[in-house]
Design a protein around this motif. Structure first.
Motif, short mmCIF file in Angstrom:
data_model
loop_
_atom_site.label_atom_id
_atom_site.label_comp_id
_atom_site.label_asym_id
_atom_site.label_seq_id
_atom_site.Cartn_x
_atom_site.Cartn_y
_atom_site.Cartn_z
N VAL A 244 0.92 -1.39 0.12
CA VAL A 244 -0.04 0.13 -0.07
C VAL A 244 0.69 1.26 -0.05
O VAL A 244 0.80 2.35 -0.74
N ALA A 245 1.82 1.31 1.05
CA ALA A 245 2.67 2.48 0.89
C ALA A 245 3.50 2.87 -0.44
O ALA A 245 3.38 4.06 -0.72
N LYS A 246 3.84 1.91 -0.87
CA LYS A 246 4.72 1.96 -1.81
C LYS A 246 3.71 2.33 -3.16
O LYS A 246 4.29 3.23 -3.98
N VAL A 247 2.84 1.52 -3.29
CA VAL A 247 1.78 2.06 -4.58
C VAL A 247 1.40 3.25 -4.49
O VAL A 247 1.16 4.06 -5.41
N SER A 248 1.07 3.70 -2.99
CA SER A 248 0.23 5.12 -2.94
C SER A 248 1.47 6.17 -3.21
O SER A 248 1.17 7.16 -4.01
N ALA A 249 2.70 5.81 -2.79
CA ALA A 249 3.66 6.86 -2.85
C ALA A 249 4.24 6.87 -4.68
O ALA A 249 4.34 8.09 -5.23
N ASP A 250 4.07 5.83 -5.19
CA ASP A 250 4.39 5.73 -6.78
C ASP A 250 3.22 6.31 -7.78
O ASP A 250 3.40 6.94 -8.59
N THR A 251 2.06 6.14 -7.23
CA THR A 251 0.64 6.43 -7.77
C THR A 251 0.14 7.40 -7.52
O THR A 251 -0.15 8.54 -8.25
N LEU A 252 -0.50 7.36 -6.19
CA LEU A 252 -1.33 8.44 -5.97
C LEU A 252 -0.83 9.85 -5.39
O LEU A 252 -1.22 10.92 -5.93
N VAL A 253 0.49 9.96 -4.85
CA VAL A 253 1.06 11.17 -4.52
C VAL A 253 1.43 12.05 -5.72
O VAL A 253 1.06 13.16 -5.68
N PRO A 254 1.83 11.32 -6.87
CA PRO A 254 2.11 12.31 -7.88
C PRO A 254 0.82 12.66 -8.70
O PRO A 254 0.70 13.70 -9.08
N ALA A 255 -0.10 11.70 -8.55
CA ALA A 255 -1.29 12.11 -9.42
C ALA A 255 -2.02 13.29 -8.50
O ALA A 255 -2.57 14.38 -9.37
N TYR A 256 -2.15 13.26 -7.17
CA TYR A 256 -2.43 14.43 -6.35
C TYR A 256 -1.84 15.64 -6.43
O TYR A 256 -2.34 16.60 -6.76
N ALA A 257 -0.57 15.58 -6.83
CA ALA A 257 0.51 16.63 -6.67
C ALA A 257 0.18 17.22 -8.31
O ALA A 257 0.13 18.46 -8.30
N GLU A 258 -0.07 16.62 -9.30
CA GLU A 258 -0.33 16.86 -10.40
C GLU A 258 -1.78 17.79 -10.88
O GLU A 258 -1.96 18.77 -11.47
N ARG A 259 -2.78 17.22 -10.21
CA ARG A 259 -4.10 17.46 -10.22
C ARG A 259 -4.55 18.68 -9.27
O ARG A 259 -5.70 19.26 -9.59
N PHE A 260 -3.94 18.75 -8.26
CA PHE A 260 -4.41 19.86 -7.23
C PHE A 260 -3.18 20.69 -6.59
O PHE A 260 -2.14 20.37 -6.95
#
Length: 193
Positions: A101-117
């Protein structure tokens, strides 16, 4: 003078690059915070659902083999042992998925959130997830979700059972109720002389 302007331009460029890098890091930090805040009981439920789905594949694979390969008088004991192993598998699968969970979140969600918001939006989202009402909602959500699911099952049970009986009628017409007789092997054609 030209040298001074070039030096000032380079200094300004270096300074704005540093400010941009700091803003990006700050934005990524806030995106990571938002991701961490939103991962509550619902994530645990998702992990368990994923692990349960993989367990269902094993049940579908080994259930028929249990029926076909194990003597009737030994099926109950073998089934009990197999269920214990399946429980261990489910626990292990949940643990293995949780570790990712932590790795996938860091690799996928964090950049996506940073890009979209924007940074300000990420701060607002974090404040939302940190609010007492949302924390209370997240804590109550599994219990409320389970209550809803139970009531939904109860409310639809008779309709689903009726539809299953209709399916059984059609399946019985298509498949029959008796095992198929073993077909004798075909005789080899006579050898030509």
């Amino acid at each position: 003078m030209k040298k001074l302007i070039a030096t000032l331009t380079l200094a300004t460029l270096a300074c704005s690059t540093a400010v941009y890098a700091q803003a990006t890091d700050n934005k990524n930090e806030w995106a990571a915070k938002v991701v961490a805040l939103q991962q509550g009981p619902e994530l645990d439920r998702l992990v368990n659902q994923l692990a349960g789905g993989s367990a269902q594949e094993l049940i579908a694979k080994w259930g028929p083999r249990l029926q076909a390969n194990v003597a009737k008088d030994a099926q109950a004991k073998t089934s009990e042992t197999l269920n214990a192993e399946l429980q261990k598998y489910g626990n292990d699968a949940s643990s293995l998925i949780s570790k990712q969970v932590a790795k996938v979140s860091a690799d996928t969600l964090v950049p996506a959130y940073a890009e979209r918001f924007t940074l300000e939006e990420l701060k607002q989202i974090a404040a939302f997830f940190e609010s007492p009402a949302i924390k209370k909602y997240q804590a109550a959500s599994p219990e409320l979700g389970n209550a809803f699911v139970q009531k939904l099952i109860e409310a639809s049970r008779s309709d689903i059972q009726a539809r299953a009986r209709e399916f059984d009628v059609v399946a019985e017409k298509l498949i029959g109720t008796k095992p198929a007789a073993a077909t004798p092997p075909k005789a080899a054609p006579p050898a030509k002389k």
